[in-house]
Each structure stands twice: as structure tokens, then as C-alpha cells.
Write an enzyme that holds these catalytic residues in place. Structure first.
Site, PDB file in Angstrom:
ATOM      1  N   LYS A 205       0.874  -1.190  -0.023  1.00 53.24           N
ATOM      2  CA  LYS A 205      -0.051   0.139   0.059  1.00 53.24           C
ATOM      3  C   LYS A 205       1.120   1.224   0.020  1.00 53.24           C
ATOM      4  O   LYS A 205       1.883   1.105   0.445  1.00 53.24           O
ATOM      5  CB  LYS A 205      -0.963   0.004   1.242  1.00 53.24           C
ATOM      6  CG  LYS A 205      -2.205   0.693   1.195  1.00 53.24           C
ATOM      7  CD  LYS A 205      -3.104  -0.186   0.068  1.00 53.24           C
ATOM      8  CE  LYS A 205      -4.549   0.630  -0.066  1.00 53.24           C
ATOM      9  NZ  LYS A 205      -5.541  -0.457  -0.693  1.00 53.24           N
TER      10      LYS A 205
ATOM     11  N   ASP B 114      -7.005   4.283  -4.949  1.00 52.61           N
ATOM     12  CA  ASP B 114      -7.650   4.203  -3.362  1.00 52.61           C
ATOM     13  C   ASP B 114      -8.320   5.321  -3.252  1.00 52.61           C
ATOM     14  O   ASP B 114      -8.712   6.221  -4.271  1.00 52.61           O
ATOM     15  CB  ASP B 114      -6.442   3.629  -2.325  1.00 52.61           C
ATOM     16  CG  ASP B 114      -7.179   3.497  -1.342  1.00 52.61           C
ATOM     17  OD1 ASP B 114      -7.398   3.933  -0.495  1.00 52.61           O
ATOM     18  OD2 ASP B 114      -7.512   2.067  -1.267  1.00 52.61           O
TER      19      ASP B 114
END
Length: 445
Positions: free
Chosen positions: A124, A164
Site C-alpha cells: 500500500k 484508492d
């Protein structure tokens, strides 16, 4: 392994990272017995190796606004685990981004990606930069500066980022363009790309559609249909809007949506016309959900999520982490909620999860229910590697198959003696065992 002992040690070593500790604690407490049935795991200290990321990159991002002023933000990439495939996970641009949040997301991503059956590790990244209120040129300059710092650490067989919160098709396009220039190659290094340059059909819809497909499998275990069910959704980005789109097509009633400023409540359910308005409002005009309330004169709860205010059969939190607390969970149950399926990452606090499970309602954690997005990202990677484009119908069929398989794994590992399916345990054990076996096979790295 003593889960509490491991968690206490991580708290000592990584203070001030509550989201990361919360995610680790949820997994470790649910897999402890399975872990201890395999003494070779402890001999290789596998759990600590799995909890701590392989590496973390942190860097300054300097960019220039439209008035010529220089701004500085922090950028990060957490490469958590690549035992089963190249690192894979989104990039988040939001003012709340910090290392704790990204470590929790990368940790969760490792297990989520394992559940998909595709060859993807967990990662991430992101920045405390917020695209909100910025011009297209400002966003472009920031994305280019971000990738100028990160491009050496990513690649089609190394680390494949995606979008995201705060990172949609526009931002992915800018980052991919800069990567292509810096690396001098055209490869599937990003997913969520435009269809014209290697993106996959139904990628924007995938997380929302996948969540609905998982929900349908859960409802089947109790002989229930989605038709006519009142569904409360939080959020109004891609995940929330495409969740609503799929629900409406199946005959459900979407009674609520939200953004960071507040929530709307439509007791009779959104019409297709009203949902189309929200699509335009959020995706084209970048407006706020309060504008919908003004246009259609519905209830609007300023500064609040919908959970305390709506009567619903199903809740689908699709905004951000820890948006449903224990009080919200109790209110949902009291108002008739029979199922919760998470479209966001870790939107329910531990107290809320305990309430859902105590009430024996259907509860699906995000690492299972919202895995549709990264699943189609994996399918996009496969299309890129073959230089092919699949039809929307083919991608959607593969997505349904993946979500059905994830549900089967959750049932296999999560069914309790009384027949109740503990989807948290099922998802955690299924995801853990695949990664653990791969790590053991590859030695101490």
C-alpha cells in the site's frame, strides 16, 4: 504463539500506530489456534515475519501550485509481503494518510490478495496530499513528482500500484504516464488505467460489484433474496456508487449514501434517476452529497454517517476505516439490520464486530467482501501480460467466480459448531495459510 504477547511486543516497537495494531490484533487472535497446530511456524518465527513489512519507503514530494507556490507533502510505499506474487495494492491521497494507516492497509492487503486465488502479494502507498480543491494541473504535477521518487521501486513483476481513496482514473493516468517516461517502458505497472492504454473493463465497478456478489452468497446461506431489501451505504465514490448500481439492478432499495460532510436518507430507496444524479455530482462535477439533499429535498445528516439514523436490512460501509463503532452497530441491529458487508477496509471497530457477531447476524469483513477491486486488478495484470483485452462479460464472470470462491473459503474455515459462519475467522485463516505455506517453502528471507 501467544497472540497477546506478540501484540504487546508490536505495540512496544511501533508506538503511535493504532490502525496497524488493530489490524494485526484482529488477525492474530483469530488464527492463533491454527498457527499453534503447526509447530514449524513458530520454529521459523513466521508470525513476526508476517506482521512486519518487508520494507517501507518514505520520501518528500515537492510540487508547484498554479500560483507558483511550492508545497511539500510526505509520500510512502509499504511493501508488506511478496510470498505469493509481486507486491500489489493501492495508492491513497488524503490528508489523513500516515504510516500507521498504510501499514494496516498493506497488512490487510496481503490476506485479501491471498483470498483472491491470484498471484499477488500485499502493499500500500500514498501521501497526505489531498486532490480535493486542486486543479487538474496541480494534481498532475503532484502525481508526477510522487512517481519521480517512487518509480525505481515499482514494476510489473516487482510492485504494481492501483488507486484508492483520492486516486481515481485521472491520478492513475498521470502516475502511469510519468512512470512510462522515467522507466522508458510500457508495461502493466499500474492497474486502474484507462481502457485506451491497458485498463480492464469493469475495473471501476469491481469493488462495488464484488461486494454485492459476496453479499448474495451470504444471503443464500440463510435462504434469503436481495430483492426488496433496504440497504444503507456509506460513501459516494466508485465503491459506493457501483454497489448501489448493482443493488438497484437486483431489485434492492438503496436508502442512504454519504460523504465526509454528511449523509442522505431516502426511506423509499433511490430511483435510477437519483443515482445517475449522484454519479454526475461526484464523478463529473466533484460536488458534495448535500447538493443531492437540496435537489431532491430528502433528509440530510450533516457531519454524520448514516448508521444511527436509518432503518435498513443490510449495511454496506464503503467509506473509510473505523466508521462504525459499537454504538452504531447496536443502533443498526436495533433498527432491523440482518447483514453487514464491508466495501471499505476495516470500517468496523473491534467493538462493532463483537456486537455483530454476538447478534449472530451475517458479517463480512472487508478483506473478503471488498476483494473484487484487487481481483479485477489482477485480471488487468493478466490481460496486460498477454497484450489482450477481455470483454466486460468475461471479466464480470471471472469476478463472480472469484467472489464465490472467496466465500467458499470463508465457509470452510469459519463455520462454527452451531452452524454460524464466522467470516472474520474464515477469511483470516484462509488468507493466512496460503501465505504461511509459501513463506515456509521459500525459507527465511
Amino acid at each position: 504463539m501467544n497472540a497477546l504477547s506478540v501484540i504487546d511486543d508490536l505495540k512496544r516497537r511501533f508506538p503511535n500506530e493504532p490502525e496497524y495494531i488493530q489490524a494485526v490484533e484482529e488477525v492474530l487472535t483469530s488464527i492463533e489456534d491454527v498457527y499453534n497446530e503447526n509447530p514449524e511456524f513458530e520454529r521459523y518465527n513466521l508470525i513476526e515475519r508476517l506482521c512486519i513489512p518487508d520494507r517501507i519507503f518514505a520520501f518528500r514530494v515537492s510540487w508547484v501550485d498554479d500560483k507558483g507556490k511550492v508545497h511539500n507533502n510526505m509520500g510512502y510505499r509499504v511493501q508488506h509481503n511478496n510470498a505469493i506474487g509481486p507486491y500489489k495494492g493501492g495508492i491513497r491521497f488524503h490528508s489523513s494518510v500516515n504510516l500507521s494507516i498504510l501499514k494496516f492497509l498493506a497488512f490487510e492487503q496481503t490476506f485479501k490478495n491471498s483470498l483472491t486465488t491470484l498471484a499477488m502479494g500485499g502493499a500500500k502507498g500514498g501521501s497526505d496530499f489531498s486532490p480535493r480543491g486542486k486543479s487538474d494541473m496541480e494534481v498532475m504535477r503532484f502525481c508526477q513528482a510522487f512517481i519521480q521518487e517512487l518509480w525505481r521501486q515499482i514494476g510489473p513483476d516487482t510492485d504494481v500500484p492501483a488507486g484508492d481513496i483520492g486516486v481515481g482514473g485521472r491520478e492513475v493516468g498521470y502516475m502511469f504516464g510519468e512512470y512510462k517516461k522515467m522507466a522508458r517502458e510500457f508495461t502493466g505497472t499500474f492497474t486502474g488505467k484507462g481502457y485506451e492504454f491497458g485498463g480492464s473493463l469493469i475495473r471501476p465497478e469491481a469493488t462495488g460489484y464484488g461486494n454485492v456478489y459476496f453479499l448474495l452468497e451470504m444471503l443464500k446461506t440463510r435462504g434469503l433474496s436481495i430483492e426488496g431489501k433496504r440497504v444503507a451505504i456509506s460513501g459516494s465514490g466508485n465503491v459506493a456508487t457501483y454497489t448501489a448500481e448493482k443493488l438497484l439492478s437486483l431489485g434492492a432499495k438503496v436508502v442512504s449514501m454519504s460523504d465526509s460532510d454528511g449523509s442522505i436518507y431516502v426511506p423509499d430507496g433511490l430511483s435510477q434517476e437519483q443515482l445517475d444524479y449522484i454519479f454526475k455530482l461526484k464523478n463529473i462535477y466533484r460536488g458534495r452529497i448535500r447538493e443531492f439533499a437540496e435537489e431532491y429535498e430528502c433528509q440530510y445528516f450533516e457531519g454524520e454517517r448514516p448508521w444511527q439514523h436509518v432503518a435498513c436490512d443490510i449495511a454496506m460501509p464503503s467509506a473509510t476505516q473505523n466508521e462504525i463503532d459499537g454504538d452504531d452497530a447496536r443502533a443498526l441491529i436495533a433498527n432491523g439490520c440482518i447483514a453487514v458487508s464491508e466495501g471499505a477496509n476495516m470500517p468496523s471497530t473491534p467493538d462493532a464486530i463483537r456486537e455483530f457477531q454476538k447478534a449472530r447476524i451475517l458479517y463480512a469483513p472487508g478483506k473478503a467482501a471488498n476483494a473484487g477491486g484487487v481481483s479485477v486488478s489482477g485480471l488487468e495484470m493478466a490481460q496486460n501480460s498477454q497484450k489482450l483485452s477481455w470483454s466486460a462479460e468475461e471479466v464480470d464472470r471471472k469476478l463472480q467466480d472469484i467472489m464465490t470462491e472467496i466465500h467458499k473459503q470463508c465457509v470452510k474455515y469459519g463455520t462454527e459448531e452451531d452452524g454460524y459462519i464466522n467470516y472474520v475467522r474464515g477469511a483470516n485463516v484462509a488468507g493466512f495459510m496460503k501465505v504461511a505455506r509459501a513463506m515456509m517453502a521459500q525459507g527465511v528471507l
